[in-house]
Every structure is written in C-alpha cells, then in structure tokens.
Design a protein around this motif. Structure first.
Motif, PDB file in Angstrom:
ATOM      1  N   LEU A  86       0.829  -1.202   0.000  1.00 48.78           N
ATOM      2  CA  LEU A  86       0.000   0.000   0.000  1.00 48.78           C
ATOM      3  C   LEU A  86       0.864   1.253   0.000  1.00 48.78           C
ATOM      4  O   LEU A  86       0.645   2.187  -0.781  1.00 48.78           O
ATOM      5  N   VAL A  87       1.864   1.279   0.844  1.00 52.41           N
ATOM      6  CA  VAL A  87       2.727   2.459   0.944  1.00 52.41           C
ATOM      7  C   VAL A  87       3.547   2.647  -0.330  1.00 52.41           C
ATOM      8  O   VAL A  87       3.803   3.791  -0.746  1.00 52.41           O
ATOM      9  N   LEU A  88       3.950   1.563  -0.974  1.00 53.95           N
ATOM     10  CA  LEU A  88       4.639   1.683  -2.259  1.00 53.95           C
ATOM     11  C   LEU A  88       3.800   2.484  -3.242  1.00 53.95           C
ATOM     12  O   LEU A  88       4.302   3.402  -3.922  1.00 53.95           O
ATOM     13  N   ALA A  89       2.516   2.170  -3.339  1.00 48.76           N
ATOM     14  CA  ALA A  89       1.640   2.880  -4.272  1.00 48.76           C
ATOM     15  C   ALA A  89       1.458   4.337  -3.854  1.00 48.76           C
ATOM     16  O   ALA A  89       1.494   5.246  -4.694  1.00 48.76           O
ATOM     17  N   LEU A  90       1.272   4.572  -2.555  1.00 49.99           N
ATOM     18  CA  LEU A  90       1.068   5.946  -2.084  1.00 49.99           C
ATOM     19  C   LEU A  90       2.317   6.797  -2.298  1.00 49.99           C
ATOM     20  O   LEU A  90       2.221   7.973  -2.684  1.00 49.99           O
TER      21      LEU A  90
END
Length: 480
Positions: A86-90
């Motif tokens: 999730l954080v990779l995408a954000l």
C-alpha cells in the motif's frame, strides 16, 4: 522531490536529499532511489521471495532510504509500515505528482476480453479526438505512439503505473485507459486511483485461483474496480450483478441498454446493429470471433458515456486495426495461420470454436501450458484440444522452473482420455514448423498461448520471442 518531502505525510524525519526513483526490485535500485521491501506473494508452487532479504543489495546499489514491515536498524532513513505494498503505491503517487488528477481514467477488468476492450476504447477515444494513453497487456500507447508492454504483467507495479500516467499528463493527453488485472487490484498496484468509468467485461470463476484461493475472492478483487469508479459499465452475464448495480451503471449485452442485434460472422469480421440509449446504427468490426461483439459493445458504451457521438463510435469500430496476438491472422491462403493469446481451457475453447466455423479443412493447434500456474489449466487445455482440434502439437509455454516434461505429460494424459490426436514437440519453434508443414489447403493452424508476448521463459531465463516472426519463418521454410 526530496526525501524530506516524500516522507513528510508518513511522519518520518528525513534529510532533503533528492529522490531519483522508487522501486520494490533491488536490481533496479540506483543511487538516489527509495527501496520498498515488499513481502512475497505465497503461491502453491513456490516459496515467496521476501523483499527484506534484498535490503543489503539495495543499499549497496545506492538506496538512500528503505521502507519495510520489520523492526530494523539501518544506516539510512527507514520507514516501518504495516502494509508495504500500500505504501509503495502511495509513495509512487506522491513522487510522480498525482498525475491521475490531470487525466480522465477508464479502467477495464474481466477474466477475458480486457486487452481487446481496452484497445478498442483507446482507439475510439483517439478517433473521436480525445488524446488518450493506453496501459495494457499488449503494449503501451501515448496517443498514437506505440511502446512494448512493461514486463510480463497485465498491470505493472505501482511506480511504473504512476510514471506512465505522469508522462501521459505531461504530454497533454486528456484520458488514460488502464487494463486492470485482479492481481493488480489484490496486490495494490493501482491503489490511489479512481476511475471516471470502470468496465467489468467478463468473469470465469476457475481462473487465477492460485493467487486468490477461491472464486469468491477472485470476483471481489475484480469488483474493487467497480467500487472505485464513478460509473460502471457491466456485462449482463456477470455473476452477482445486483451487487454491482448499487452505483451508477450502464448494462451491456443481451437484455442491456447497449446491445448487438443480428450478429453476423463474415470472413473479414463482424456485422451487427448496435442499439443504445444514444441511438442505433449498423456496426462493422474487423475482428474474428462473435465474442468480440461484446468487447465492442463494452468499449462503445464507455465512449458514449463520455459524450462521443454515436456516428463517431460506429466509424471508430470499423477502423479498428486489431490487437497483436488476439486472433491475429498471419496468413490467409492457401491455409490460414492465426495467433491468439488463449492460454486457459475456456479461452482456447472459444478460439477453436470460432475458427472452426470458418475453416473448410482441418483445425491444427500448437499449444502448451505455463509452469508455476494452477495445474488444473493443463487438464482443461488438454481436454479442449482433444475435443476441438483435429491434431494438436503440445509444446512449451513459459514452463519456468517446472520440468517441461511433466507439463507435457499432463497435457498428453488429458488429451488421451478424450481420444484426441496429438504430438509432443518440446521446442516451440519446432512445433510451429511441424504444424505449418503439416497444413494443407483450407486448413487453419492456431498458435495459442503466447500471443503478443516478447519473451519465452525457460527455467530462470526469459528468452526473446516473437510468435509472428517464428510463424513467418516457418512459412518461408514451407516456401510461402
């Protein structure tokens, strides 16, 4: 953007160093990159890789910060999170300046028909004067400019998705059509994106169960696209349709608001009368296969929702150049050679039934089954080949680290139980050559499974591959 700016929303104090990129692949790290250590995906056929094991390599290559899920002490700023994917995408969305906000996004998902529908929709937008990008299994488009696909995925990882959208926005394009796989939705490669229109083309419950586990999980992953769309374009044959209709939607297909009447299969393509809330008209689509009428209706429905005129949509359908590796005719006479991406029992059945209707002679098939995938595919492909092809050449198709002989044995056993005629030819180039040499006037040779793909995976190697070039080489050897 600096490291300080990138991590500010996450509460991590970091120096104002310039960030050059973000990746989850340690091999792609260069000085100035942020490395995100993502836990691997557990699959039945292999142990998952864990990105945390590759942090030393990323640091050695010049990573200036790391994101991960474990308690670690590192010589660079480290952001510990609960969900690294999730954080990779954000982080990717932030690094590339939220490019999705400058574009009208149209997402296309479904078990089959995604690539053709997405390509059709991109073509309709371009023909209608709406500059559009396309991110698809079969390749990328920035307006009319063509590029090869990114890697082996239908939808690449989040940094590649956002980088592509950034370039599309910087070029002044107004829309982007994204082919969105269930893997991309489940693995959060497209987190942060909202769609003006979301198209759910089809659903076959027996696909991708190696990742999703159950048909219900598979469906829920695809349904995420609908939940993130302002308006949904839904095929009337979808399961759980009532659940999907809880938001603004357009129904396409038999009994829907956009439908085809009087579909006729011709040697050059399909003719039908398109009915819609925006009017009706005669349509021609230069594609083989009656099922492509549904793909055309889905794309037309989305284009009409966006305000394109019906006359322009009909004109765009008639000028569609086709999709590489999707019922692509390499040669029409004296026998026909066709390339198609069909790589499951269901899609292979559709392809063979389609070609049978316009084949005067025999139907010859070259097909394999991928390694490190749900083994039930082999049974399905073997049975379908035996029932619907006159002669099948079972061969390789990305066997990866699985022994090829075991895959061929499974295909052969399934075909033998059905009483089919087949040969085992491990080398795909040789299998294609044998099929072309076997063909007689009026026959059709279907090369199934690879389609547009540019690599052939043997063991840990990804060898260059072009199915059309190999087919043309075989035709030359035949003297054609």
């Amino acid at each position: 953007m600096t490291l300080k700016e990138l991590f500010a929303p996450f509460g991590l104090e970091a120096p104002p160093q310039a960030v050059r990129g973000i990746t989850l692949d340690s091999r792609r790290v260069a000085p100035g990159f942020v490395f995100v250590a993502v836990p691997g995906v557990p699959l039945p056929h292999r142990q998952p890789l864990d990105g945390h094991a590759f942090i030393p390599e990323a640091l050695a290559r010049g990573a200036i910060a790391v994101v991960g899920e474990r308690p670690l002490s590192l010589p660079v700023p480290y952001l510990r999170v609960e969900d690294a994917r999730l954080v990779l995408a954000l982080l990717a969305r932030r690094f590339y300046g939220e490019p999705d906000t400058a574009l009208t996004l149209l997402g296309v998902t479904g078990s089959k028909g995604k690539s053709t529908t997405a390509s059709l929709l991109h073509h309709l937008l371009q023909a209608g004067g709406v500059g559009a990008a396309l991110l698809s299994t079969v390749g990328l488009r920035l307006g009319d400019e063509k590029r090869p696909p990114v890697g082996h995925f239908t939808t690449p990882e989040a940094p590649e998705v956002y980088a592509f959208l950034r370039e599309a926005a910087d070029r002044g394009l107004k829309a982007a059509v994204l082919e969105v796989s269930s893997h991309a939705l489940a693995l959060k490669r497209v987190e942060g994106l909202s769609y003006r229109v979301g198209l759910f083309v089809s659903f076959y419950p027996d696909d991708h169960l190696d990742l999703h586990g159950t048909a219900e999980n598979y469906f829920r992953a695809k349904a995420l696209l609908v939940e993130r769309s302002e308006v949904a374009v839904l095929h009337t044959a979808l399961p759980h349709l009532e659940e999907l209709k809880n938001r603004p939607h357009l129904l396409v297909g038999p009994g829907g608001e956009v439908r085809a009447e009087g579909v006729r299969e011709e040697e050059r393509g399909l003719r039908f009368r398109l009915q819609s809330p925006w009017g009706e008209g005669e349509a021609f689509l230069p594609l083989l296969g009656a099922y492509n009428a549904d793909n055309a209706l889905m794309a037309a429905g989305a284009a009409l929702l966006l305000g394109l005129p019906l006359e322009g949509v009909l004109g765009g359908l008639a000028t569609f150049p086709g999709v590489p590796g999707r019922m692509e005719v390499v040669r029409a006479h004296p026998f026909r050679v066709v390339i198609d991406f069909a790589h499951t029992g269901k899609s292979l059945e559709e392809a063979l039934k389609t070609l049978r209707r316009t084949t005067r002679g025999r139907l010859l098939l070259v097909v394999g089954a991928a390694g490190e995938r749900d083994q039930r595919r082999r049974e399905d492909i073997g049975r379908v080949a035996a029932r619907l092809a006159d002669l099948t050449f079972f061969t390789e198709e990305d066997h990866r680290t699985e022994p090829l002989e075991e895959i061929l044995r499974a295909l052969a056993e399934a075909a033998r139980r059905e009483g089919g005629r087949f040969r085992l030819v491990p080398d795909r180039r040789e299998a294609i050559l044998q099929a072309v040499l076997e063909a007689r006037e009026g026959d059709t040779v279907l090369l199934a499974g690879k389609g547009h793909e540019s690599t052939l995976e043997r063991g840990l190697e990804a060898l260059p591959w072009n199915e059309r070039e190999v087919a043309e080489e075989a035709l030359r050897a035949r003297g054609l």
